[in-house]
Design a protein around this motif. Structure first.
Motif, PDB file in Angstrom:
ATOM      1  N   ARG A   1     -10.243   3.615   5.086  1.00 19.20           N
ATOM      2  CA  ARG A   1      -9.687   2.258   5.111  1.00 19.20           C
ATOM      3  C   ARG A   1     -10.673   1.281   4.486  1.00 19.20           C
ATOM      4  NH1 ARG A   1      -8.296   3.440  10.157  1.00 19.20           N
ATOM      5  NH2 ARG A   1      -9.822   2.055  11.118  1.00 19.20           N
ATOM      6  N   ALA A   2     -11.944   1.423   4.835  1.00 18.17           N
ATOM      7  CA  ALA A   2     -12.974   0.537   4.279  1.00 18.17           C
ATOM      8  C   ALA A   2     -13.062   0.713   2.761  1.00 18.17           C
ATOM      9  CB  ALA A   2     -14.322   0.821   4.925  1.00 18.17           C
ATOM     10  N   ALA A   3     -13.017   1.955   2.300  1.00 14.33           N
ATOM     11  CA  ALA A   3     -13.074   2.213   0.851  1.00 14.33           C
ATOM     12  C   ALA A   3     -11.874   1.591   0.146  1.00 14.33           C
ATOM     13  CB  ALA A   3     -13.129   3.713   0.594  1.00 14.33           C
ATOM     14  N   LEU A   4     -10.683   1.749   0.720  1.00 11.57           N
ATOM     15  CA  LEU A   4      -9.482   1.176   0.113  1.00 11.57           C
ATOM     16  C   LEU A   4      -9.561  -0.346   0.095  1.00 11.57           C
ATOM     17  CD1 LEU A   4      -6.777   1.742  -1.194  1.00 11.57           C
ATOM     18  CD2 LEU A   4      -5.767   1.907   1.088  1.00 11.57           C
ATOM     19  N   SER A   5     -10.079  -0.934   1.157  1.00 11.29           N
ATOM     20  CA  SER A   5     -10.233  -2.397   1.202  1.00 11.29           C
ATOM     21  C   SER A   5     -11.189  -2.879   0.114  1.00 11.29           C
ATOM     22  CB  SER A   5     -10.726  -2.835   2.580  1.00 11.29           C
ATOM     23  OG  SER A   5      -9.755  -2.544   3.558  1.00 11.29           O
ATOM     24  N   ILE A   6     -12.240  -2.121  -0.129  1.00 14.26           N
ATOM     25  CA  ILE A   6     -13.191  -2.482  -1.193  1.00 14.26           C
ATOM     26  C   ILE A   6     -12.516  -2.384  -2.556  1.00 14.26           C
ATOM     27  CG2 ILE A   6     -15.302  -1.741  -2.389  1.00 14.26           C
ATOM     28  CD1 ILE A   6     -16.370  -0.956   0.457  1.00 14.26           C
ATOM     29  N   ILE A   7     -11.773  -1.311  -2.765  1.00 10.67           N
ATOM     30  CA  ILE A   7     -11.063  -1.138  -4.045  1.00 10.67           C
ATOM     31  C   ILE A   7     -10.110  -2.308  -4.253  1.00 10.67           C
ATOM     32  CG2 ILE A   7      -9.310   0.267  -5.218  1.00 10.67           C
ATOM     33  CD1 ILE A   7     -10.726   2.722  -3.885  1.00 10.67           C
ATOM     34  N   TRP A   8      -9.373  -2.684  -3.209  1.00  8.63           N
ATOM     35  CA  TRP A   8      -8.424  -3.806  -3.329  1.00  8.63           C
ATOM     36  C   TRP A   8      -9.142  -5.134  -3.544  1.00  8.63           C
ATOM     37  CZ3 TRP A   8      -4.812  -2.203   1.274  1.00  8.63           C
ATOM     38  CH2 TRP A   8      -3.930  -1.203   0.819  1.00  8.63           C
ATOM     39  N   ALA A   9     -10.345  -5.276  -2.990  1.00 10.47           N
ATOM     40  CA  ALA A   9     -11.100  -6.510  -3.209  1.00 10.47           C
ATOM     41  C   ALA A   9     -11.555  -6.627  -4.663  1.00 10.47           C
ATOM     42  CB  ALA A   9     -12.302  -6.564  -2.270  1.00 10.47           C
ATOM     43  N   LEU A  10     -11.883  -5.487  -5.266  1.00 12.11           N
ATOM     44  CA  LEU A  10     -12.334  -5.487  -6.658  1.00 12.11           C
ATOM     45  C   LEU A  10     -11.180  -5.605  -7.646  1.00 12.11           C
ATOM     46  CD1 LEU A  10     -15.032  -2.675  -6.401  1.00 12.11           C
ATOM     47  CD2 LEU A  10     -15.395  -5.150  -6.477  1.00 12.11           C
ATOM     48  N   GLY A  11     -10.094  -4.931  -7.362  1.00 19.69           N
ATOM     49  CA  GLY A  11      -8.921  -4.968  -8.234  1.00 19.69           C
ATOM     50  C   GLY A  11      -7.732  -5.460  -7.429  1.00 19.69           C
ATOM     51  N   LYS A  12      -7.548  -6.754  -7.400  1.00 16.64           N
ATOM     52  CA  LYS A  12      -6.555  -7.383  -6.529  1.00 16.64           C
ATOM     53  C   LYS A  12      -5.168  -6.765  -6.693  1.00 16.64           C
ATOM     54  CE  LYS A  12      -5.074 -12.117  -5.399  1.00 16.64           C
ATOM     55  NZ  LYS A  12      -4.076 -11.900  -4.542  1.00 16.64           N
TER      56      LYS A  12
ATOM     57  N   GLU B   1      -2.549  -4.348   2.981  1.00 17.30           N
ATOM     58  CA  GLU B   1      -3.480  -4.086   4.071  1.00 17.30           C
ATOM     59  C   GLU B   1      -3.501  -2.593   4.380  1.00 17.30           C
ATOM     60  OE1 GLU B   1      -4.007  -5.485   8.666  1.00 17.30           O
ATOM     61  OE2 GLU B   1      -3.496  -6.984   7.153  1.00 17.30           O
ATOM     62  N   ALA B   2      -4.698  -2.071   4.558  1.00 13.88           N
ATOM     63  CA  ALA B   2      -4.871  -0.695   5.036  1.00 13.88           C
ATOM     64  C   ALA B   2      -4.960  -0.790   6.552  1.00 13.88           C
ATOM     65  CB  ALA B   2      -6.131  -0.075   4.449  1.00 13.88           C
ATOM     66  N   VAL B   3      -4.126  -0.024   7.237  1.00 16.46           N
ATOM     67  CA  VAL B   3      -4.032  -0.114   8.694  1.00 16.46           C
ATOM     68  C   VAL B   3      -4.260   1.260   9.324  1.00 16.46           C
ATOM     69  CG1 VAL B   3      -2.481  -2.111   8.641  1.00 16.46           C
ATOM     70  CG2 VAL B   3      -1.524   0.197   8.604  1.00 16.46           C
ATOM     71  N   PRO B   4      -4.730   1.287  10.589  1.00 20.53           N
ATOM     72  CA  PRO B   4      -5.006   2.581  11.222  1.00 20.53           C
ATOM     73  C   PRO B   4      -3.767   3.283  11.778  1.00 20.53           C
ATOM     74  CG  PRO B   4      -5.680   0.801  12.666  1.00 20.53           C
ATOM     75  CD  PRO B   4      -5.236   0.174  11.370  1.00 20.53           C
ATOM     76  N   THR B   5      -2.695   2.525  12.064  1.00 21.30           N
ATOM     77  CA  THR B   5      -1.523   3.114  12.710  1.00 21.30           C
ATOM     78  C   THR B   5      -0.223   2.588  12.113  1.00 21.30           C
ATOM     79  OG1 THR B   5      -1.333   1.356  14.370  1.00 21.30           O
ATOM     80  CG2 THR B   5      -2.759   3.245  14.935  1.00 21.30           C
ATOM     81  N   ILE B   6       0.839   3.337  12.348  1.00 24.14           N
ATOM     82  CA  ILE B   6       2.169   2.906  11.907  1.00 24.14           C
ATOM     83  C   ILE B   6       2.527   1.574  12.574  1.00 24.14           C
ATOM     84  CG2 ILE B   6       4.633   3.481  11.943  1.00 24.14           C
ATOM     85  CD1 ILE B   6       3.793   6.454  11.891  1.00 24.14           C
ATOM     86  N   GLU B   7       2.210   1.445  13.851  1.00 24.99           N
ATOM     87  CA  GLU B   7       2.528   0.214  14.577  1.00 24.99           C
ATOM     88  C   GLU B   7       1.879  -1.002  13.926  1.00 24.99           C
ATOM     89  OE1 GLU B   7       2.978   3.668  17.354  1.00 24.99           O
ATOM     90  OE2 GLU B   7       1.423   3.048  15.950  1.00 24.99           O
ATOM     91  N   ARG B   8       0.604  -0.869  13.572  1.00 24.95           N
ATOM     92  CA  ARG B   8      -0.089  -1.995  12.918  1.00 24.95           C
ATOM     93  C   ARG B   8       0.515  -2.286  11.551  1.00 24.95           C
ATOM     94  NH1 ARG B   8      -5.715  -2.564  14.272  1.00 24.95           N
ATOM     95  NH2 ARG B   8      -5.835  -3.980  12.517  1.00 24.95           N
TER      96      ARG B   8
END
Length: 156
Positions: free
Chosen positions: A92-103, A109-116
């Motif tokens: 999730r952290a890696a995906l968030s970084i990728i999204w921060a660099l390439g909007k 949002e990368a989330v830990p669960t289906i509910e979130r």
């Protein structure tokens, strides 16, 4: 790739147990009707439990597809939000970084669960005033039940 669209404007995609070129193609083909339409939507992407993340070749195919100007424009115009279930905190952290660099072309949002992920999508649809055929709590319940039933039926 399984598309749950019974709760449209919420689209839930569930990936197969293995990401390969055919799975990426199924994802791309599955979105084409929505890209040609004019209705806005939110997307929740769910992996099959225990399935490995897409490999390098599949990530490259996905990246090329989502970077294509036609696809980016359609996503930007139509998708009010996209949540991707990523159980691993490191991934999730890696995906968030990728999204921060390439909007990404839409709020993502990368989330830990289906509910979130559902909460994120429902909130984005509320903010964008998308019409829901059912109350959000019922839509949330039915979506969780449908995905859970799908996993129970297809895990054997």
């Amino acid at each position: 790739m399984r598309f749950f669209v019974e709760a449209f404007p919420l689209i839930v995609t569930v990936s197969a147990a293995v990401w390969d070129a055919a799975e990426v193609r199924a994802l791309m083909d599955g979105f084409e009707p929505y890209f040609r339409g004019a209705e806005r939507y939110a997307v929740l992407s769910v992996p099959t439990p225990g399935a490995p993340a897409p490999g390098h070749a599949e990530r490259k195919l996905l990246g090329a597809w989502t970077s294509h100007p036609r696809v980016r424009e359609a996503i930007k115009r139509l998708c009010v939000g996209a949540a991707t279930v990523v159980p691993s905190a490191i991934e999730r952290a890696a995906l968030s970084i990728i999204w921060a660099l390439g909007k990404p072309p839409c709020p993502s949002e990368a989330v830990p669960t289906i509910e979130r992920g559902l909460d994120f999508c429902l909130e984005r649809m509320r903010q964008e005033k998308l019409h829901l055929a059912k109350p959000p709590d019922l839509l949330r319940y039915e979506t969780l039940r449908a995905v859970s039933n799908y996993f129970a039926t297809n895990s054997q």
